[in-house]
Design an enzyme around this catalytic site. Structure first.
Site, PDB file in Angstrom:
ATOM      1  N   HIS A 157      50.695  46.789  45.748  1.00  0.00           N
ATOM      2  CA  HIS A 157      50.862  45.565  46.521  1.00  0.00           C
ATOM      3  C   HIS A 157      52.034  44.720  46.015  1.00  0.00           C
ATOM      4  O   HIS A 157      52.636  43.957  46.773  1.00  0.00           O
ATOM      5  CB  HIS A 157      49.553  44.756  46.419  1.00  0.00           C
ATOM      6  CG  HIS A 157      49.517  43.535  47.263  1.00  0.00           C
ATOM      7  ND1 HIS A 157      49.294  43.587  48.621  1.00  0.00           N
ATOM      8  CD2 HIS A 157      49.698  42.225  46.950  1.00  0.00           C
ATOM      9  CE1 HIS A 157      49.323  42.347  49.112  1.00  0.00           C
ATOM     10  NE2 HIS A 157      49.573  41.511  48.114  1.00  0.00           N
TER      11      HIS A 157
ATOM     12  N   CYS B  56      44.303  42.206  51.155  1.00  0.00           N
ATOM     13  CA  CYS B  56      45.482  42.745  51.857  1.00  0.00           C
ATOM     14  C   CYS B  56      45.060  43.856  52.816  1.00  0.00           C
ATOM     15  O   CYS B  56      44.349  44.780  52.425  1.00  0.00           O
ATOM     16  CB  CYS B  56      46.474  43.290  50.827  1.00  0.00           C
ATOM     17  SG  CYS B  56      47.782  44.271  51.571  1.00  0.00           S
TER      18      CYS B  56
ATOM     19  N   SER C  59      54.520  39.483  57.862  1.00  0.00           N
ATOM     20  CA  SER C  59      53.166  38.933  57.851  1.00  0.00           C
ATOM     21  C   SER C  59      52.433  39.224  56.550  1.00  0.00           C
ATOM     22  O   SER C  59      51.354  38.690  56.318  1.00  0.00           O
ATOM     23  CB  SER C  59      52.388  39.520  59.035  1.00  0.00           C
ATOM     24  OG  SER C  59      52.393  40.935  58.953  1.00  0.00           O
TER      25      SER C  59
ATOM     26  N   HIS D 256      56.123  47.370  53.177  1.00  0.00           N
ATOM     27  CA  HIS D 256      55.911  48.166  54.392  1.00  0.00           C
ATOM     28  C   HIS D 256      57.040  47.927  55.389  1.00  0.00           C
ATOM     29  O   HIS D 256      57.746  46.929  55.329  1.00  0.00           O
ATOM     30  CB  HIS D 256      54.577  47.799  55.054  1.00  0.00           C
ATOM     31  CG  HIS D 256      54.580  46.441  55.692  1.00  0.00           C
ATOM     32  ND1 HIS D 256      54.444  45.283  54.976  1.00  0.00           N
ATOM     33  CD2 HIS D 256      54.730  46.057  56.992  1.00  0.00           C
ATOM     34  CE1 HIS D 256      54.492  44.244  55.793  1.00  0.00           C
ATOM     35  NE2 HIS D 256      54.671  44.686  57.031  1.00  0.00           N
TER      36      HIS D 256
ATOM     37  N   GLN E  29      58.131  49.121  59.748  1.00  0.00           N
ATOM     38  CA  GLN E  29      57.523  49.453  61.037  1.00  0.00           C
ATOM     39  C   GLN E  29      58.379  50.461  61.796  1.00  0.00           C
ATOM     40  O   GLN E  29      59.567  50.620  61.511  1.00  0.00           O
ATOM     41  CB  GLN E  29      57.399  48.196  61.903  1.00  0.00           C
ATOM     42  CG  GLN E  29      56.491  47.133  61.334  1.00  0.00           C
ATOM     43  CD  GLN E  29      56.167  46.081  62.388  1.00  0.00           C
ATOM     44  OE1 GLN E  29      55.756  46.411  63.498  1.00  0.00           O
ATOM     45  NE2 GLN E  29      56.367  44.834  62.050  1.00  0.00           N
TER      46      GLN E  29
ATOM     47  N   ASN F 135      60.882  44.180  58.039  1.00  0.00           N
ATOM     48  CA  ASN F 135      61.036  42.732  57.869  1.00  0.00           C
ATOM     49  C   ASN F 135      60.569  42.439  56.474  1.00  0.00           C
ATOM     50  O   ASN F 135      59.422  42.728  56.149  1.00  0.00           O
ATOM     51  CB  ASN F 135      60.119  41.958  58.824  1.00  0.00           C
ATOM     52  CG  ASN F 135      60.616  42.019  60.242  1.00  0.00           C
ATOM     53  OD1 ASN F 135      61.807  42.059  60.483  1.00  0.00           O
ATOM     54  ND2 ASN F 135      59.685  42.028  61.174  1.00  0.00           N
TER      55      ASN F 135
ATOM     56  N   CYS G 136      46.626  47.434  51.509  1.00  0.00           N
ATOM     57  CA  CYS G 136      46.302  48.069  50.227  1.00  0.00           C
ATOM     58  C   CYS G 136      45.340  49.249  50.442  1.00  0.00           C
ATOM     59  O   CYS G 136      44.527  49.232  51.370  1.00  0.00           O
ATOM     60  CB  CYS G 136      45.663  47.052  49.273  1.00  0.00           C
ATOM     61  SG  CYS G 136      46.844  46.093  48.306  1.00  0.00           S
TER      62      CYS G 136
ATOM     63  N   HIS H 109      52.833  43.116  51.117  1.00  0.00           N
ATOM     64  CA  HIS H 109      52.683  44.528  50.728  1.00  0.00           C
ATOM     65  C   HIS H 109      53.891  45.311  51.258  1.00  0.00           C
ATOM     66  O   HIS H 109      54.255  45.151  52.425  1.00  0.00           O
ATOM     67  CB  HIS H 109      51.379  45.097  51.309  1.00  0.00           C
ATOM     68  CG  HIS H 109      51.006  46.402  50.697  1.00  0.00           C
ATOM     69  ND1 HIS H 109      49.957  46.551  49.826  1.00  0.00           N
ATOM     70  CD2 HIS H 109      51.590  47.624  50.796  1.00  0.00           C
ATOM     71  CE1 HIS H 109      49.892  47.810  49.422  1.00  0.00           C
ATOM     72  NE2 HIS H 109      50.882  48.482  50.007  1.00  0.00           N
TER      73      HIS H 109
HETATM   74  P1  H2U Z   1      55.395  42.762  59.678  1.00  0.00           P
HETATM   75  O1  H2U Z   1      56.183  44.000  59.295  1.00  0.00           O
HETATM   76  O2  H2U Z   1      56.202  41.766  60.432  1.00  0.00           O
HETATM   77  O3  H2U Z   1      54.693  42.194  58.504  1.00  0.00           O
HETATM   78  O4  H2U Z   1      54.231  43.238  60.686  1.00  0.00           O
HETATM   79  C1  H2U Z   1      53.135  44.007  60.237  1.00  0.00           C
HETATM   80  C2  H2U Z   1      52.532  44.775  61.374  1.00  0.00           C
HETATM   81  O5  H2U Z   1      51.261  45.258  60.946  1.00  0.00           O
HETATM   82  C3  H2U Z   1      52.292  43.964  62.630  1.00  0.00           C
HETATM   83  O6  H2U Z   1      53.009  44.573  63.691  1.00  0.00           O
HETATM   84  C4  H2U Z   1      50.366  45.261  62.037  1.00  0.00           C
HETATM   85  C5  H2U Z   1      50.787  44.055  62.873  1.00  0.00           C
HETATM   86  O7  H2U Z   1      50.483  44.288  64.219  1.00  0.00           O
HETATM   87  N1  H2U Z   1      49.023  45.195  61.532  1.00  0.00           N
HETATM   88  C6  H2U Z   1      48.134  46.226  61.814  1.00  0.00           C
HETATM   89  O8  H2U Z   1      48.480  47.164  62.520  1.00  0.00           O
HETATM   90  N2  H2U Z   1      46.878  46.199  61.280  1.00  0.00           N
HETATM   91  C7  H2U Z   1      46.383  45.178  60.533  1.00  0.00           C
HETATM   92  O9  H2U Z   1      45.273  45.232  60.040  1.00  0.00           O
HETATM   93  C8  H2U Z   1      47.196  43.946  60.353  1.00  0.00           C
HETATM   94  C9  H2U Z   1      48.638  44.037  60.758  1.00  0.00           C
HETATM   95 ZN    ZN Z   2      48.454  45.203  49.591  1.00  0.00          ZN
END
Ligand code: H2U
Ligand code: ZN
Length: 355
Positions: free
Chosen positions: A115, A52, A163, A168, A170, A155, A55, A166
């Site tokens: 996680h 992940c 994506s 989180h 934004q 989301n 994490c 975990h």
């Molecule tokens: P979601 O909230 O839709 O899962 O998007 C996760 C965000 O995390 C996504 O905008 C960022 C992606 O650009 N990300 C990072 O900044 N670093 C990473 O190592 C993978 C994902």
């Molecule tokens: Zn994680």
């Protein structure tokens, strides 16, 4: 012909916050479904996943290594949709080809080092730490001269395009106020001009008098299914006090926000006994330095599931070409959510004490 009723007949409902209409078809709630079925997301996850990118201690896609964080962790998105230091520029041809440069920034907020948790599975005090991070980030990012609006959102679930499981959310922040908060701001301003009061203060008072769309409340917040809800189990969380942004919450209100988030997302999970997917976000005043007494802080939760863990609402067809439509009435949705427990389905006495 029978007398018109909101329970029995197709009708349109007006969303005064966005100046949009939604078609409600209560007679259609029982139509058969032979379309796509989603897989229920009841898989269990480990507390730590070496693969992940969120994490603690793991390397992210951008190369940076996460610290061994203990509670929340904020970092600049490695793939920002908006970039600081974007040069100013504009394209305008014949008033038809119009483009403007836009600067901003994007961050990721990890809610917990674990996680395998989601907001409803976190303790109220852990959710309070997330609320406090949202407050700090809103103030810190909002203070930048190149930022005039801070959009905090989450989301949740693969169905919503998340994506990574975990926990989180934004933050995307930029120079101009984006379309939807700008529409809401216009509505709040116009209502205040005509009535001399706040649209959402008046709406909250009306809903509290009626009671039929309220899901749960505490001393400082109300969670309700709006009269004009588009998504099946859409919820709006409103502050009882007329305040404009999350940094204006006092200690008791911040605690109460954590409380209502835990309780309403637990009800969501209990609806179909799964981790309930949604997109949620906070709408609050722009950070352009101007006074925005018209703003009334609120959160929207937009969940796609309709009648089971497998059947979702698609906003396609009529929704893409005309306007949003729903079968289940907001009153029925609120009633179902109100009947549910605020103890998560896997935390009941039977589940925690298997015989
Ligand atoms: P979601 O909230 O839709 O899962 O998007 C996760 C965000 O995390 C996504 O905008 C960022 C992606 O650009 N990300 C990072 O900044 N670093 C990473 O190592 C993978 C994902
Ligand atoms: Zn994680």
């Amino acid at each position: 012909m029978a007398l018109f009723s909101l329970i029995g007949h197709p009708h349109r409902r007006y969303n005064p916050l966005t100046d949009e209409w939604i078609l409600v078809s209560p007679h259609r709630a029982r139509r058969p479904w032979q379309g796509q079925r989603e897989k229920p997301n009841i898989e269990s996850r480990p507390e730590y996943d070496a693969d992940c990118y969120l994490c603690p201690g793991n390397r992210r896609a951008g190369g940076a290594v996460n610290p061994q964080y203990q509670a929340t962790f904020v970092f600049d998105n490695d793939f920002m949709a908006l970039l600081p230091d974007t040069p100013h520029g504009e394209v305008r041809e014949d008033d038809l080809l119009i483009a403007k440069s836009e600067s901003g920034l994007c961050r990721v907020v990890c809610f917990s080092p674990s996680h395998n948790l989601t907001l409803p599975q976190m303790s109220e005090s852990a959710i309070l730490q997330v609320v406090e991070v949202w407050q700090q980030q809103y103030v810190e990012i909002g203070q930048r001269p190149d930022i005039n609006y801070v959009q905090i959102f989450e989301n949740k679930g693969a169905m919503m395009g998340c994506s990574n499981p975990h926990p989180h959310g934004q933050i995307w922040a930029n120079a101009t106020v984006p379309h939807i908060p700008a529409q809401e701001r216009k509505a709040l301003l116009q209502y205040h001009e005509h009535k001399g009061s706040c649209l959402l203060c008046d709406y909250l008072a009306l809903e509290e008098r009626k009671g039929e769309r309220i899901v749960c409340v505490n001393d400082h917040f109300v969670a309700l299914v709006p009269f004009w809800a588009a998504w099946p189990y859409e919820i709006m969380v409103l502050s009882r006090r007329h305040l404009a942004s999350i940094d204006q919450l006092d200690g008791a209100e911040s605690q109460a926000l954590a409380n209502i988030i835990k309780r309403m997302t637990t009800r969501y999970d209990n609806l179909f006994s799964i981790s309930f997917p949604y997109t949620m976000g906070i709408h609050q005043q722009p950070t352009d330095g101007a006074p925005h007494s018209e703003w009334h802080w609120h959160m929207h939760f937009y969940p796609p599931l309709l009648r089971s863990a497998e059947v979702r609402k698609f906003m396609v067809g009529y929704e893409m070409l005309a306007n949003a439509q729903r079968d289940l009435t907001p009153e029925t949705a609120a009633d179902r959510l109100r009947q549910l427990s605020e103890v998560r389905f896997d935390q009941t006495a039977e589940c925690s004490n298997p015989q």
